[in-house]
Scaffold this motif. Structure first.
Motif, PDB file in Angstrom:
ATOM      1  N   LEU A   1      31.638  27.470 -11.604  1.00  0.00           N
ATOM      2  CA  LEU A   1      30.260  27.930 -11.747  1.00  0.00           C
ATOM      3  C   LEU A   1      30.000  28.467 -13.153  1.00  0.00           C
ATOM      4  O   LEU A   1      30.771  29.260 -13.679  1.00  0.00           O
ATOM      5  CB  LEU A   1      29.960  29.033 -10.735  1.00  0.00           C
ATOM      6  CG  LEU A   1      29.912  28.643  -9.258  1.00  0.00           C
ATOM      7  CD1 LEU A   1      29.700  29.907  -8.407  1.00  0.00           C
ATOM      8  CD2 LEU A   1      28.813  27.624  -8.995  1.00  0.00           C
ATOM      9  N   ALA A   2      28.877  28.025 -13.740  1.00  0.00           N
ATOM     10  CA  ALA A   2      28.453  28.552 -15.031  1.00  0.00           C
ATOM     11  C   ALA A   2      27.556  29.760 -14.855  1.00  0.00           C
ATOM     12  O   ALA A   2      27.393  30.560 -15.778  1.00  0.00           O
ATOM     13  CB  ALA A   2      27.716  27.478 -15.823  1.00  0.00           C
ATOM     14  N   GLU A   3      26.941  29.894 -13.686  1.00  0.00           N
ATOM     15  CA  GLU A   3      26.058  31.009 -13.380  1.00  0.00           C
ATOM     16  C   GLU A   3      26.398  31.538 -11.989  1.00  0.00           C
ATOM     17  O   GLU A   3      26.892  30.786 -11.148  1.00  0.00           O
ATOM     18  CB  GLU A   3      24.590  30.573 -13.429  1.00  0.00           C
ATOM     19  CG  GLU A   3      24.128  30.123 -14.811  1.00  0.00           C
ATOM     20  CD  GLU A   3      22.694  29.621 -14.798  1.00  0.00           C
ATOM     21  OE1 GLU A   3      22.130  29.483 -13.682  1.00  0.00           O
ATOM     22  OE2 GLU A   3      22.144  29.371 -15.881  1.00  0.00           O
TER      23      GLU A   3
ATOM     24  N   VAL B   1      23.593  20.729 -11.195  1.00  0.00           N
ATOM     25  CA  VAL B   1      24.064  19.738 -10.226  1.00  0.00           C
ATOM     26  C   VAL B   1      23.653  20.166  -8.828  1.00  0.00           C
ATOM     27  O   VAL B   1      23.347  21.334  -8.580  1.00  0.00           O
ATOM     28  CB  VAL B   1      25.607  19.570 -10.250  1.00  0.00           C
ATOM     29  CG1 VAL B   1      26.100  19.035 -11.570  1.00  0.00           C
ATOM     30  CG2 VAL B   1      26.294  20.883  -9.898  1.00  0.00           C
ATOM     31  N   ALA B   2      23.645  19.199  -7.931  1.00  0.00           N
ATOM     32  CA  ALA B   2      23.548  19.540  -6.518  1.00  0.00           C
ATOM     33  C   ALA B   2      24.867  20.185  -6.112  1.00  0.00           C
ATOM     34  O   ALA B   2      25.942  19.676  -6.440  1.00  0.00           O
ATOM     35  CB  ALA B   2      23.281  18.286  -5.693  1.00  0.00           C
ATOM     36  N   LEU B   3      24.803  21.317  -5.424  1.00  0.00           N
ATOM     37  CA  LEU B   3      26.031  22.012  -5.058  1.00  0.00           C
ATOM     38  C   LEU B   3      26.927  21.159  -4.175  1.00  0.00           C
ATOM     39  O   LEU B   3      28.143  21.358  -4.144  1.00  0.00           O
ATOM     40  CB  LEU B   3      25.703  23.338  -4.366  1.00  0.00           C
ATOM     41  CG  LEU B   3      25.183  24.434  -5.300  1.00  0.00           C
ATOM     42  CD1 LEU B   3      24.766  25.661  -4.512  1.00  0.00           C
ATOM     43  CD2 LEU B   3      26.240  24.806  -6.338  1.00  0.00           C
TER      44      LEU B   3
ATOM     45  N   GLN C   1      21.159  23.819  -5.297  1.00  0.00           N
ATOM     46  CA  GLN C   1      21.363  23.549  -6.717  1.00  0.00           C
ATOM     47  C   GLN C   1      22.144  24.674  -7.369  1.00  0.00           C
ATOM     48  O   GLN C   1      22.067  25.825  -6.954  1.00  0.00           O
ATOM     49  CB  GLN C   1      20.017  23.376  -7.437  1.00  0.00           C
ATOM     50  CG  GLN C   1      19.163  22.229  -6.918  1.00  0.00           C
ATOM     51  CD  GLN C   1      19.751  20.877  -7.275  1.00  0.00           C
ATOM     52  OE1 GLN C   1      20.224  20.658  -8.395  1.00  0.00           O
ATOM     53  NE2 GLN C   1      19.725  19.940  -6.323  1.00  0.00           N
ATOM     54  N   GLY C   2      22.890  24.324  -8.397  1.00  0.00           N
ATOM     55  CA  GLY C   2      23.622  25.314  -9.170  1.00  0.00           C
ATOM     56  C   GLY C   2      23.915  24.762 -10.549  1.00  0.00           C
ATOM     57  O   GLY C   2      23.597  23.607 -10.864  1.00  0.00           O
ATOM     58  N   ARG C   3      24.537  25.591 -11.388  1.00  0.00           N
ATOM     59  CA  ARG C   3      24.930  25.157 -12.735  1.00  0.00           C
ATOM     60  C   ARG C   3      26.436  25.346 -12.863  1.00  0.00           C
ATOM     61  O   ARG C   3      26.979  26.395 -12.500  1.00  0.00           O
ATOM     62  CB  ARG C   3      24.185  25.946 -13.810  1.00  0.00           C
ATOM     63  CG  ARG C   3      22.684  25.636 -13.824  1.00  0.00           C
ATOM     64  CD  ARG C   3      21.931  26.502 -14.809  1.00  0.00           C
ATOM     65  NE  ARG C   3      22.297  26.215 -16.189  1.00  0.00           N
ATOM     66  CZ  ARG C   3      21.803  25.220 -16.923  1.00  0.00           C
ATOM     67  NH1 ARG C   3      20.925  24.383 -16.378  1.00  0.00           N
ATOM     68  NH2 ARG C   3      22.169  25.047 -18.171  1.00  0.00           N
ATOM     69  N   ILE C   4      27.103  24.321 -13.362  1.00  0.00           N
ATOM     70  CA  ILE C   4      28.560  24.325 -13.445  1.00  0.00           C
ATOM     71  C   ILE C   4      29.010  23.973 -14.856  1.00  0.00           C
ATOM     72  O   ILE C   4      28.227  23.490 -15.680  1.00  0.00           O
ATOM     73  CB  ILE C   4      29.179  23.310 -12.458  1.00  0.00           C
ATOM     74  CG1 ILE C   4      28.710  21.889 -12.806  1.00  0.00           C
ATOM     75  CG2 ILE C   4      28.852  23.676 -11.018  1.00  0.00           C
ATOM     76  CD1 ILE C   4      29.476  20.797 -12.113  1.00  0.00           C
ATOM     77  N   ARG C   5      30.284  24.210 -15.112  1.00  0.00           N
ATOM     78  CA  ARG C   5      30.934  23.717 -16.333  1.00  0.00           C
ATOM     79  C   ARG C   5      32.026  22.761 -15.895  1.00  0.00           C
ATOM     80  O   ARG C   5      32.874  23.107 -15.078  1.00  0.00           O
ATOM     81  CB  ARG C   5      31.534  24.870 -17.144  1.00  0.00           C
ATOM     82  CG  ARG C   5      30.515  25.911 -17.561  1.00  0.00           C
ATOM     83  CD  ARG C   5      31.106  26.907 -18.550  1.00  0.00           C
ATOM     84  NE  ARG C   5      30.265  28.079 -18.688  1.00  0.00           N
ATOM     85  CZ  ARG C   5      29.198  28.146 -19.479  1.00  0.00           C
ATOM     86  NH1 ARG C   5      28.846  27.092 -20.192  1.00  0.00           N
ATOM     87  NH2 ARG C   5      28.484  29.261 -19.555  1.00  0.00           N
ATOM     88  N   ARG C   6      31.988  21.561 -16.450  1.00  0.00           N
ATOM     89  CA  ARG C   6      32.994  20.560 -16.109  1.00  0.00           C
ATOM     90  C   ARG C   6      33.480  19.934 -17.421  1.00  0.00           C
ATOM     91  O   ARG C   6      32.930  18.951 -17.903  1.00  0.00           O
ATOM     92  CB  ARG C   6      32.407  19.489 -15.183  1.00  0.00           C
ATOM     93  CG  ARG C   6      33.456  18.897 -14.243  1.00  0.00           C
ATOM     94  CD  ARG C   6      32.913  17.715 -13.473  1.00  0.00           C
ATOM     95  NE  ARG C   6      31.884  18.006 -12.518  1.00  0.00           N
ATOM     96  CZ  ARG C   6      32.098  18.229 -11.224  1.00  0.00           C
ATOM     97  NH1 ARG C   6      33.320  18.235 -10.756  1.00  0.00           N
ATOM     98  NH2 ARG C   6      31.093  18.446 -10.408  1.00  0.00           N
TER      99      ARG C   6
END
Length: 329
Positions: free
Chosen positions: A36-38, A26-28, A154-159
């Protein structure tokens, strides 16, 4: 008590082998409220070059050694800088305006400054490759600001996708808001990682006061949280079962703050007791163990779960409380 299941046993059985929700890019700027997933790392030194901290003139400090009003040092045509301006090559300090005297031929320095005076050095705010936030961190406004200023987009998340199927509209609105605050997306379609449903029947099954009819189980790959009809049981279910479920689905963990108790706490053996906590100075003032009142819920800042082997705590004993408004920080 033989008919009751311990809270820890219920959680262990439900959460065994539960995998976190899939990571998504996702866009941060759109990640606020997610987890955050990473990890996020500083992509470069911040600031990348030395910056002025004040209004003045960029100078090479060694060239001003001994400068005074009696022994001025000619500056020629120094560069005027404002706060946040990058320092030009060859300069390492900012000479304040009151350290400069305007003459007919130019500018003179009438005082000396040391290296780094009035300057934020490159990397002062963070070095390239330094950890900004580990995986499992809740994306707050503060973290969003740091990431944006560091140039991360950009980043990777868990939702986790959560369905709230509660017939009581007041409870449903609370559950939706509470779980969204833990990083969930409320959905009505599949896939669903967690489903909230009204508890069926009234026979006690969980050794949790006041949530004896609450339960966390599995339905295929999804977790199912059974929510009691009464508001106190609903609150207990969300805090004692919902928070650990969301922690497992996001790869996060609740954050607690330890404070001494203002008064004694009593607890019955064999039951896990929910305790609402109100901050009083540097201490926690606890509500009654195993009970939730509307007045107590309105005033509370945090909660704790006393384990079933606890007989209580004396006044002054430390107790770790988890924030009601932001359990993951």
């Amino acid at each position: 008590m033989d008919s009751l299941t311990a809270l820890d046993h219920c959680l262990q059985a439900a959460l065994r082998d539960i995998a976190p929700a899939p990571a998504e890019p996702v866009a941060l700027s759109d990640a606020l409220g997610a987890v955050l997933a990473e990890p996020l790392m500083f992509p470069c030194d911040m600031p990348p070059t030395a910056q002025a901290l004040r209004d003045g003139f960029a100078v090479a400090s060694l060239e001003l050694t001994g400068a005074s009003s009696g022994v001025p040092v000619a500056l020629g045509a120094p560069l005027h800088v404002l706060p946040a301006d990058p320092l030009p090559p060859g300069t390492d300090a900012v000479l304040p305006q009151d350290g400069v005297e305007i003459t007919a031929t130019g500018c003179d320095a009438i005082r000396s400054v040391g290296p780094g005076h009035g300057v934020r050095r490159a990397g002062h705010d963070g070095r390239a490759g330094t950890l900004m936030a580990p995986a499992g961190t809740f994306v707050s406004n503060r973290l969003g600001l740091v990431a944006a200023l560091a140039g991360l987009t950009q980043g990777r998340i868990r939702r986790p996708r959560v369905a709230v199927e509660l017939p009581d509209l007041v409870q449903a609105r609370f559950a939706c808001a509470f779980l969204t605050g833990l990083g969930a997306t409320i959905v009505t379609d599949a896939p669903r990682h967690l489903i909230l449903r009204a508890a069926v029947g009234s026979s006690p099954c969980l050794a949790l006061a006041p949530g004896e009819t609450a339960w966390l189980g599995r339905e295929g790959a999804a977790l199912v949280l059974s929510v009691p009809r009464r508001f106190d049981g609903m609150v207990a279910a969300c805090l004692a079962l919902g928070v650990p479920a969301m922690a497992a689905l996001t790869g996060s963990a609740p954050l607690s703050v330890e404070r001494p108790l203002t008064r004694k706490l009593a607890s019955a053996l064999g039951m896990a007791d929910l305790v609402l906590l109100t901050r009083q100075g540097a201490s926690w003032h606890p509500g009654p163990t195993g009970a939730v009142t509307l007045a107590g819920l309105a005033a509370a800042d945090a909660f704790a779960i006393l384990p079933p082997d606890s007989e209580g705590l004396p006044a002054g004993a430390p107790l770790a409380g988890i924030s009601l408004s932001s359990p993951f920080g």
